[in-house]
Design an enzyme around this catalytic site. Structure first.
Site, PDB file in Angstrom:
ATOM      1  N   ALA A 100       0.814  -1.365  -0.228  1.00  0.00           N
ATOM      2  CA  ALA A 100      -0.025   0.108   0.051  1.00  0.00           C
ATOM      3  C   ALA A 100       1.079   1.093   0.264  1.00  0.00           C
ATOM      4  O   ALA A 100       2.483   1.189   0.572  1.00  0.00           O
ATOM      5  CB  ALA A 100      -0.591  -0.447   1.300  1.00  0.00           C
ATOM      6  N   GLY A 143       0.785  -5.111   0.614  1.00  0.00           N
ATOM      7  CA  GLY A 143      -0.850  -4.621   0.775  1.00  0.00           C
ATOM      8  C   GLY A 143      -0.166  -5.463  -1.171  1.00  0.00           C
ATOM      9  O   GLY A 143      -0.806  -6.395  -1.599  1.00  0.00           O
ATOM     10  N   GLU A 146      -0.479  -9.323  -0.380  1.00  0.00           N
ATOM     11  CA  GLU A 146      -1.880  -9.015  -0.244  1.00  0.00           C
ATOM     12  C   GLU A 146      -2.580  -9.752  -1.977  1.00  0.00           C
ATOM     13  O   GLU A 146      -3.898  -9.900  -1.611  1.00  0.00           O
ATOM     14  CB  GLU A 146      -2.667  -8.129   0.638  1.00  0.00           C
ATOM     15  CG  GLU A 146      -1.468  -8.819   1.714  1.00  0.00           C
ATOM     16  CD  GLU A 146      -2.361  -7.334   3.062  1.00  0.00           C
ATOM     17  OE1 GLU A 146      -1.841  -6.304   2.128  1.00  0.00           O
ATOM     18  OE2 GLU A 146      -2.803  -7.869   3.827  1.00  0.00           O
ATOM     19  N   GLU A 166       4.396  -4.895   7.650  1.00  0.00           N
ATOM     20  CA  GLU A 166       3.385  -3.656   7.594  1.00  0.00           C
ATOM     21  C   GLU A 166       4.408  -3.511   9.651  1.00  0.00           C
ATOM     22  O   GLU A 166       4.478  -2.166   9.554  1.00  0.00           O
ATOM     23  CB  GLU A 166       2.514  -4.301   7.924  1.00  0.00           C
ATOM     24  CG  GLU A 166       1.863  -3.973   6.501  1.00  0.00           C
ATOM     25  CD  GLU A 166       1.943  -5.344   5.967  1.00  0.00           C
ATOM     26  OE1 GLU A 166       2.691  -6.326   6.127  1.00  0.00           O
ATOM     27  OE2 GLU A 166       1.010  -5.437   4.614  1.00  0.00           O
TER      28      GLU A 166
HETATM   29  N1  CAA Z   1       4.339   3.791  -0.613  1.00  0.00           N
HETATM   30  C1  CAA Z   1       5.075   4.548  -0.760  1.00  0.00           C
HETATM   31  N2  CAA Z   1       6.209   4.868  -1.806  1.00  0.00           N
HETATM   32  C2  CAA Z   1       6.651   3.515  -1.910  1.00  0.00           C
HETATM   33  C3  CAA Z   1       7.061   2.579  -0.796  1.00  0.00           C
HETATM   34  C4  CAA Z   1       5.442   1.981  -0.752  1.00  0.00           C
HETATM   35  N3  CAA Z   1       5.048   0.987  -0.054  1.00  0.00           N
HETATM   36  N4  CAA Z   1       7.608   0.920  -1.445  1.00  0.00           N
HETATM   37  C5  CAA Z   1       8.372   1.994  -2.240  1.00  0.00           C
HETATM   38  N5  CAA Z   1       8.243   3.163  -2.506  1.00  0.00           N
HETATM   39  C6  CAA Z   1       8.967   4.043  -3.082  1.00  0.00           C
HETATM   40  C7  CAA Z   1       9.978   4.665  -1.914  1.00  0.00           C
HETATM   41  O1  CAA Z   1       9.720   5.989  -1.523  1.00  0.00           O
HETATM   42  C8  CAA Z   1      10.811   5.290  -3.187  1.00  0.00           C
HETATM   43  O2  CAA Z   1      10.181   6.388  -4.129  1.00  0.00           O
HETATM   44  P1  CAA Z   1      11.094   7.911  -3.960  1.00  0.00           P
HETATM   45  O3  CAA Z   1      12.211   7.731  -4.891  1.00  0.00           O
HETATM   46  O4  CAA Z   1      10.450   8.708  -4.360  1.00  0.00           O
HETATM   47  O5  CAA Z   1      12.369   8.360  -2.219  1.00  0.00           O
HETATM   48  C9  CAA Z   1      11.114   4.482  -4.397  1.00  0.00           C
HETATM   49  O6  CAA Z   1       9.309   3.678  -4.327  1.00  0.00           O
HETATM   50  C10 CAA Z   1      11.739   3.761  -4.879  1.00  0.00           C
HETATM   51  O7  CAA Z   1      12.093   2.782  -3.325  1.00  0.00           O
HETATM   52  P2  CAA Z   1      13.611   2.496  -3.000  1.00  0.00           P
HETATM   53  O8  CAA Z   1      14.228   3.708  -2.648  1.00  0.00           O
HETATM   54  O9  CAA Z   1      12.735   2.362  -1.349  1.00  0.00           O
HETATM   55  O10 CAA Z   1      13.984   1.458  -4.007  1.00  0.00           O
HETATM   56  P3  CAA Z   1      14.655   0.119  -3.208  1.00  0.00           P
HETATM   57  O11 CAA Z   1      15.552  -0.866  -4.406  1.00  0.00           O
HETATM   58  O12 CAA Z   1      15.830   0.868  -2.150  1.00  0.00           O
HETATM   59  O13 CAA Z   1      14.036  -0.539  -1.540  1.00  0.00           O
HETATM   60  C11 CAA Z   1      11.874  -2.016  -1.508  1.00  0.00           C
HETATM   61  C12 CAA Z   1      12.576  -1.520  -2.248  1.00  0.00           C
HETATM   62  C13 CAA Z   1      12.703  -2.326   0.194  1.00  0.00           C
HETATM   63  C14 CAA Z   1      10.682  -2.436  -1.798  1.00  0.00           C
HETATM   64  C15 CAA Z   1      11.559  -0.576  -0.076  1.00  0.00           C
HETATM   65  O14 CAA Z   1      10.758   0.263  -1.431  1.00  0.00           O
HETATM   66  C16 CAA Z   1      10.941  -0.813   0.754  1.00  0.00           C
HETATM   67  O15 CAA Z   1      10.651  -1.222   2.201  1.00  0.00           O
HETATM   68  N6  CAA Z   1       9.483  -0.482   0.684  1.00  0.00           N
HETATM   69  C17 CAA Z   1       7.908  -0.621   1.547  1.00  0.00           C
HETATM   70  C18 CAA Z   1       7.874  -1.997   1.454  1.00  0.00           C
HETATM   71  C19 CAA Z   1       6.646  -1.704   2.142  1.00  0.00           C
HETATM   72  O16 CAA Z   1       6.783  -1.263   3.861  1.00  0.00           O
HETATM   73  N7  CAA Z   1       5.529  -2.034   2.091  1.00  0.00           N
HETATM   74  C20 CAA Z   1       4.296  -2.374   3.081  1.00  0.00           C
HETATM   75  C21 CAA Z   1       3.288  -1.297   3.117  1.00  0.00           C
HETATM   76  S1  CAA Z   1       2.023  -1.587   3.994  1.00  0.00           S
HETATM   77  C22 CAA Z   1       1.119  -2.154   3.552  1.00  0.00           C
HETATM   78  O17 CAA Z   1       0.645  -2.570   2.582  1.00  0.00           O
HETATM   79  C23 CAA Z   1      -0.717  -2.561   4.780  1.00  0.00           C
HETATM   80  C24 CAA Z   1      -0.756  -3.420   4.085  1.00  0.00           C
HETATM   81  O18 CAA Z   1      -0.810  -4.376   4.538  1.00  0.00           O
HETATM   82  C25 CAA Z   1      -2.036  -2.978   2.563  1.00  0.00           C
END
Ligand code: CAA
Length: 292
Positions: A100, A143, A146, A166
């Site tokens: 998400a 998400g 999911e 999460e």
């Molecule tokens: N939401 C918003 N933006 C996201 C995102 C997310 N879930 N995941 C990645 N991005 C964005 C980053 O902010 C970044 O944007 P900017 O360049 O503008 O800063 C861009 O995508 C690239 O990401 P990274 O620079 O972080 O790339 P990376 O290769 O270093 O890492 C990753 C990749 C491991 C996937 C890392 O981006 C990450 O950990 N993302 C979050 C994953 C996460 O926590 N997901 C769960 C979300 S909560 C949820 O989903 C609730 C639910 O149950 C529905």
């Protein structure tokens, strides 16, 4: 057909920015307006597989509200399209979806989430009657994992990574992760993933039963479309019954599930397709299903 040729032409034309071309291609199919976050096409030799590609590459396909609304719209269109017998959802080589949209969620209050039943519209993916295949390359996190699990079949590319991180954000999965992951991989691995935020790779996902097939990264979508074509060549009516019966295994007791299965099995005898399927077998010819 002409529309798809034009879409392909736009995609290949070198002078247009790729994103603009993709947007144009996407708009060709939609009956309900423009898509900003997804590409929607029909694929397969007979154009009978609905194809949805999440297309928000800069955010690793983070599932913002707009993107998930568009996925719902595209699914509605495919559900209503008598020519479509299966649907494939995919992302990019780098990310199926990184979850998400954290930036969109960051300032939400409890009142907004609870009052607006936040994320409830995502459920559309799990209520589609037509079989849906997730083709997962790269990250399927939160998400994203999911969303894949709401689909009926998951194929993974060799570099896919699945996780429910999460907990690292101070929250828990909110789109079925704790429920579907536990049913798919068992309690111990699901607990470990949900409580530590650790990811599993494609091989671990296959071993644990989360995915049914691992493919080379560049073959993944083709393989998923092939599976979709196989499904689409069967009766859509009977496929929907088969899907309903398998899904009931998650909800009902064994006795209730067997009863439902029996009723649906009996119901197939009210269809022309059941007659056609058995006649074709006896007459040693290919069945031609009419979805009736
Ligand atoms: N939401 C918003 N933006 C996201 C995102 C997310 N879930 N995941 C990645 N991005 C964005 C980053 O902010 C970044 O944007 P900017 O360049 O503008 O800063 C861009 O995508 C690239 O990401 P990274 O620079 O972080 O790339 P990376 O290769 O270093 O890492 C990753 C990749 C491991 C996937 C890392 O981006 C990450 O950990 N993302 C979050 C994953 C996460 O926590 N997901 C769960 C979300 S909560 C949820 O989903 C609730 C639910 O149950 C529905």
């Amino acid at each position: 057909m002409a529309l798809f040729c034009r879409a392909a032409y736009l995609l290949l034309k070198p002078s247009r920015p790729v994103a603009a071309c993709i947007s144009a291609a996407a708009r060709q199919y939609s009956s309900g307006g423009q898509y900003d976050y997804i590409i929607v096409e029909k694929r397969g030799e007979k154009q009978n597989v609905g194809f949805i590609q999440l297309n928000r590459p800069k955010a690793l396909n983070a599932l913002c509200d707009g993107l998930m609304s568009e996925v719902g719209q595209a699914l509605d269109d495919f559900e209503a399209d008598g020519g479509v017998g299966a649907i494939v959802i995919t992302g990019s080589d780098r990310a199926f979806a990184a979850g998400a949209d954290i930036k969109e969620m960051q300032n939400r209050t409890f009142q907004e989430c609870y009052g607006g039943n936040f994320l409830s519209h995502w459920n559309r993916v799990s209520t589609v009657k037509k079989p849906v295949i997730a083709a997962v390359n790269g990250f399927a996190l939160g998400g994203g994992c999911e969303l894949a699990m709401m689909c009926d079949i998951i194929y993974a590319g060799e570099k896919a990574q699945f996780g429910q991180p999460e907990i690292l954000l101070g929250t828990i999965p909110g789109a079925g992760g704790t429920q579907r992951l536990t049913r798919a991989v068992g309690k111990s691995l699901a607990m470990e993933m949900v409580l530590t935020g650790d990811k599993i790779n494609a091989q671990e996902a296959k071993q644990s039963g989360l995915v049914s097939k691992i493919c080379p990264v560049d073959q993944l979508v083709l393989e998923a479309i092939k599976c979709g074509e196989k499904i689409a060549s069967n009766s859509k009516l009977v496929s929907a019954m088969a899907k309903e019966a398998v899904n009931a295994a998650y909800e009902l007791t064994l006795a209730e599930g067997n009863r439902l299965e029996k009723r649906l099995f009996h119901s197939t005898f009210a269809t022309e397709d059941r007659k056609e399927g058995m006649s074709a077998f006896v007459e040693k010819r290919q069945a031609s299903f009419k979805d009736k």
